[in-house]
Write an enzyme that holds these catalytic residues in place. Structure first.
Site, short mmCIF file in Angstrom:
data_model
loop_
_atom_site.label_atom_id
_atom_site.label_comp_id
_atom_site.label_asym_id
_atom_site.label_seq_id
_atom_site.Cartn_x
_atom_site.Cartn_y
_atom_site.Cartn_z
N ASP A 182 2.33 3.66 -3.03
CA ASP A 182 3.72 3.36 -3.37
C ASP A 182 4.48 4.70 -3.35
OD1 ASP A 182 6.01 2.00 -4.56
OD2 ASP A 182 5.43 3.02 -6.41
N ASP A 205 8.20 5.59 -5.23
CA ASP A 205 8.86 5.97 -6.48
C ASP A 205 7.93 5.79 -7.67
OD1 ASP A 205 11.61 6.68 -5.67
OD2 ASP A 205 11.69 4.62 -4.98
#
Length: 229
Positions: free
Chosen positions: A23, A25
């Site tokens: 991922d 953020d």
């Protein structure tokens, strides 16, 4: 191949895989300052509870959050575009998580993918602001029809890297993303302080400062990545 956990002392865990899915953020990039600022302005405009927005929006596509919280009759598409434009011009305070840059450099480029709820433009901006190279394979919000917690993004990324879900590994920081990794049947490692209650079998690390990766070849000539967490 599947995963192996090797017999190291309790403080050290070793996991193996053939591909790594990150991922962005909160997992590779700390963009907290910008995210809180933009969603704070959205909340103030409509008299919404910013704490509740931040609690539920983490790791979720912006359009899904706007749809959930915007007042009846609001133009969700236009609002989402406006918030996206705001995020693209705000990079102050964006940094890489500790150890993220070193870990990425230690991994084979063709065994890494980014799976993010941001669109491609924002992903490029934030990775660049954090000083991180964008992986060659990236599944961004504009490439999926169903965002996290649906597993589509992670399954798509595994396919791009040519591995089965059981041969991949996910690093995620948000409950929605962790749920997506687990739903995809991929071994998932939770990162940072905002993971929520972890599903069974999901390991946790605070960041990457104590994480190392090594690359070997098995008897069949396949590349194996070993993580020590």
């Amino acid at each position: 191949m599947g995963f192996m956990t090797l017999p190291f002392p309790a403080a050290t865990r070793t996991l193996t895989c053939r591909a790594v899915l990150f991922d962005m953020d909160g997992t590779l990039v700390d963009s907290t300052a910008v995210v809180e600022q933009v969603w704070g302005e959205f909340a103030a405009r409509y008299g919404l509870d910013i704490a509740e927005i931040l609690r539920t929006s983490h790791g979720v596509q912006a359009g899904d959050t706007v749809r959930r919280f915007a007042p009846a009759g609001a133009d969700v598409v236009a609002l989402t575009a406006e918030l996206g434009a705001m995020e693209r011009v705000r990079t102050a305070g964006i940094v890489a998580l500790p150890g993220a840059s070193e870990l990425l450099r230690s991994l084979p480029a063709d065994a890494v993918a980014l799976v993010t709820s941001a669109d491609r433009i924002l992903a490029d901006i934030r990775m660049d602001a954090a000083g991180l190279a964008m992986p060659a394979a990236a599944v961004t919000a504009d490439l999926v029809t169903r965002g996290k917690p649906h597993p589509e993004g992670y399954l798509t990324a595994a396919g791009l890297l040519g591995v089965e879900p059981e041969d991949a590994m996910v690093f995620e920081d948000a409950p929605a993303g962790i749920a997506a990794g687990v739903a995809a049947g991929i071994r998932t490692v939770a990162v940072g302080p905002n993971t929520g209650e972890l599903p069974a079998g999901v390991l946790h690390i605070p960041d990457y400062t104590a994480v190392t990766a090594s690359v070997e070849t098995d008897a069949a000539g396949r590349r194996i990545i070993s993580f020590r967490l």
